[in-house]
Design a protein around this motif. Structure first.
Motif, PDB file in Angstrom:
ATOM      1  N   MET A 182       0.748  -1.097   0.048  1.00  0.00           N
ATOM      2  CA  MET A 182      -0.223   0.134   0.091  1.00  0.00           C
ATOM      3  C   MET A 182       0.848   1.349   0.048  1.00  0.00           C
ATOM      4  N   ILE A 183       1.682   1.409   0.901  1.00  0.00           N
ATOM      5  CA  ILE A 183       2.714   2.473   0.982  1.00  0.00           C
ATOM      6  C   ILE A 183       3.592   2.613  -0.211  1.00  0.00           C
ATOM      7  N   ASP A 184       4.004   1.730  -0.816  1.00  0.00           N
ATOM      8  CA  ASP A 184       4.837   1.994  -2.129  1.00  0.00           C
ATOM      9  C   ASP A 184       3.992   2.372  -3.183  1.00  0.00           C
ATOM     10  N   THR A 185       2.663   1.745  -3.442  1.00  0.00           N
ATOM     11  CA  THR A 185       1.669   2.196  -4.345  1.00  0.00           C
ATOM     12  C   THR A 185       1.279   3.674  -4.095  1.00  0.00           C
ATOM     13  N   HIS A 186       1.286   4.084  -3.021  1.00  0.00           N
ATOM     14  CA  HIS A 186       0.859   5.655  -2.722  1.00  0.00           C
ATOM     15  C   HIS A 186       2.063   6.383  -2.948  1.00  0.00           C
ATOM     16  N   ILE A 187       3.260   6.005  -2.850  1.00  0.00           N
ATOM     17  CA  ILE A 187       4.414   6.924  -2.927  1.00  0.00           C
ATOM     18  C   ILE A 187       4.734   6.629  -4.512  1.00  0.00           C
ATOM     19  N   GLN A 247      -0.488  29.346  -1.583  1.00  0.00           N
ATOM     20  CA  GLN A 247      -1.505  28.614  -2.373  1.00  0.00           C
ATOM     21  C   GLN A 247      -0.814  27.831  -3.288  1.00  0.00           C
ATOM     22  N   SER A 248       0.586  28.385  -3.758  1.00  0.00           N
ATOM     23  CA  SER A 248       1.276  27.249  -4.654  1.00  0.00           C
ATOM     24  C   SER A 248       1.754  26.084  -3.892  1.00  0.00           C
ATOM     25  N   ALA A 249       1.530  25.896  -2.666  1.00  0.00           N
ATOM     26  CA  ALA A 249       2.210  24.679  -1.832  1.00  0.00           C
ATOM     27  C   ALA A 249       1.036  23.580  -1.885  1.00  0.00           C
ATOM     28  N   LEU A 250      -0.229  24.267  -2.180  1.00  0.00           N
ATOM     29  CA  LEU A 250      -1.289  23.214  -2.234  1.00  0.00           C
ATOM     30  C   LEU A 250      -1.591  22.559  -3.658  1.00  0.00           C
ATOM     31  N   PRO A 251      -2.074  21.250  -3.687  1.00  0.00           N
ATOM     32  CA  PRO A 251      -2.374  20.268  -2.431  1.00  0.00           C
ATOM     33  C   PRO A 251      -1.267  19.572  -1.869  1.00  0.00           C
ATOM     34  N   ILE A 252      -1.282  19.458  -0.594  1.00  0.00           N
ATOM     35  CA  ILE A 252      -0.648  18.629   0.050  1.00  0.00           C
ATOM     36  C   ILE A 252      -1.158  17.293   0.242  1.00  0.00           C
ATOM     37  N   ARG A 253      -0.283  16.198  -0.279  1.00  0.00           N
ATOM     38  CA  ARG A 253      -0.586  14.941  -0.043  1.00  0.00           C
ATOM     39  C   ARG A 253       0.151  13.874   0.632  1.00  0.00           C
ATOM     40  N   MET A 254      -0.236  13.213   1.840  1.00  0.00           N
ATOM     41  CA  MET A 254       0.613  12.570   2.838  1.00  0.00           C
ATOM     42  C   MET A 254       0.126  11.250   2.841  1.00  0.00           C
ATOM     43  N   THR A 255       1.141  10.330   3.354  1.00  0.00           N
ATOM     44  CA  THR A 255       0.552   9.160   3.570  1.00  0.00           C
ATOM     45  C   THR A 255       1.431   8.322   4.800  1.00  0.00           C
TER      46      THR A 255
END
Length: 430
Positions: A182-187, A247-255
């Motif tokens: 799961m983690i590898d796929t998300h990254i 605003q340029s930093a968005l979106p922030i996507r984390m897992t």
């Protein structure tokens, strides 16, 4: 957290939105508190002005030698000072009471969320895969012979009590492999940034992500005050608390892949057999922080990320949008993904993907600075399971079970299992 100004502007609309959830009207009480709070603030400001005026006149009276007026004005200044302190204290207390009331009110559902009372009114929006036709009666995960050899509830109960499990041999390795997959796929595929976060957090983090004050009994608190996270949604989302982002930093996507803890206070008697509902479990979480205009599209994107994992594993599933009566406290809209469990002959939740709008952002004061300039605005936050590791393990084991008691595992896990894709009767992999 709700904006009291918006409630002030249209209390009827606010109550109507809560009614869609089945919640009682509260605007009249909120506005009563708000009016009292504002009246105390105004009274304090008026008294402050009167004190300032009297303070200036004290000197003038002294200069004239008017002792009577001088003493009267000094007494007036002292009285006003005490009055101001009292009014400010009362305003502060009312403000705290109003804030507490607002913090206990559920989020407003999006307009496209279907109305309903409970899970029976949820609406299916997608279905993938065809449940396998078994030529034998499929078992629940804990009754499959190969699984039972490496899944021990009795020993876990000796050390920790009910709703805990010890995994060993091949089952433990499959569990670890699923989380890594799961983690590898998300990254690598989904473009999320991996985080490794604490599992102990302060009150502020739980409050900011709407877990407190209303749902403290659903979580565990240590004797020195920290909370064990119910999900890494808490740590990932709260990482932007108090920030003003560009605003340029968005979106922030984390897992993040973490151990999670829940008391399951409201689920007594539910799913007591097996490892479907545990006090301690592992989950791979997804969190996005977005511009308000992009949050609905981001929710769809996150949903596909979670669905894709099940498709790669070959697990049939269905996706439902939760009705107003079944949504979580902080959600504006939620999609549940339910994996097929042949042992139960049912679809069971394996992921929830929710958008909270600015509900959490207001609680933790997370904002962004618009590119065109202007006043900072609240971000939108979203969270979703990608996926619950234990429930995914259950799905893989039940869907892959064979008549002889062994389990055949999905090909996609081969790199994580040394190419071994059969769970044997002794619980080892081959």
């Amino acid at each position: 957290m709700h904006d009291i100004r918006a409630i002030r502007e249209n209390p009827a609309a606010f109550d109507a939105a809560l009614a869609r959830r089945g919640d009682a009207s509260v605007s009249s009480e909120l506005l009563r508190l708000d009016e009292s709070r504002r009246a105390k603030i105004l009274a304090a400001e008026t008294a402050q002005a009167e004190q300032n005026k009297a303070s200036k006149e004290v000197g003038a009276a002294k200069g004239r030698g008017d002792e009577v007026e001088f003493q009267r004005l000094r007494a007036l200044v002292a009285d006003k000072k005490a009055e101001i302190a009292r009014m400010q204290t009362e305003a502060k207390d009312l403000d705290a009471l109003l804030t507490d009331q607002l913090a206990r009110i559920a989020n407003i559902p999006a307009e496209d969320v279907p109305e309903g009372a409970d899970e029976d009114d949820n609406v299916e929006v997608n279905r993938w895969g065809t449940p396998r036709a078994f030529d034998f009666a499929p078992k629940e995960h804990y009754d499959i012979p190969a699984v039972a050899a490496a899944m021990d509830f009795e020993t876990a109960a000796k050390t920790s009590g009910s709703r805990f499990v010890n995994l060993s041999k091949g089952v433990a390795r499959i569990h670890r492999a699923l989380a890594q997959f799961m983690i590898d796929t998300h990254i690598d595929k989904n473009g999320l940034t991996e985080m490794l976060t604490p599992v102990l957090v302060r009150d502020e983090a739980m409050y900011g992500t709407d877990k407190l004050p209303k749902f403290g009994e659903d979580s565990y608190q240590t004797t020195n005050g920290w909370w064990l996270i119910p999900t890494s949604e808490v740590t990932l989302t709260y990482s932007v608390s108090g920030d003003i982002l560009d605003q340029s930093a968005l979106p922030i996507r984390m897992t993040a892949h973490t151990v999670c803890f829940r008391s399951e206070a409201g689920s007594a008697g539910k799913d007591t057999a097996g490892m479907l509902r545990q006090h301690q479990f592992e989950k791979v979480e997804m969190v996005s922080v977005t511009h308000p205009d992009e949050s609905d599209a981001e929710q769809k994107r996150m949903l596909r990320c979670a669905e894709d994992l099940l498709e790669q594993l070959g697990i049939p599933y269905r996706t439902v949008v939760l009705c107003t009566g079944d949504m979580g406290f902080g959600a504006r809209r939620t999609y549940d993904i339910e994996a097929w469990l042949p042992g139960q002959d049912a679809y069971r939740e394996i992921s929830s993907v929710s958008t909270t709008g600015d509900f959490q952002a207001r609680r933790m004061n997370a904002r962004f600075r618009p590119e065109g300039g202007g006043k900072p605005e609240y971000v939108h936050t979203l969270n979703g399971s990608g996926l619950a590791v234990g429930r995914c393990l259950i799905s893989v084991l039940e869907n892959g079970q064979n008549a002889d008691g062994t389990v055949t595992l999905p090909n996609v896990l081969a790199p994580y299992l040394g190419g071994k894709l059969t769970l044997q009767l002794d619980g080892t992999l081959a």
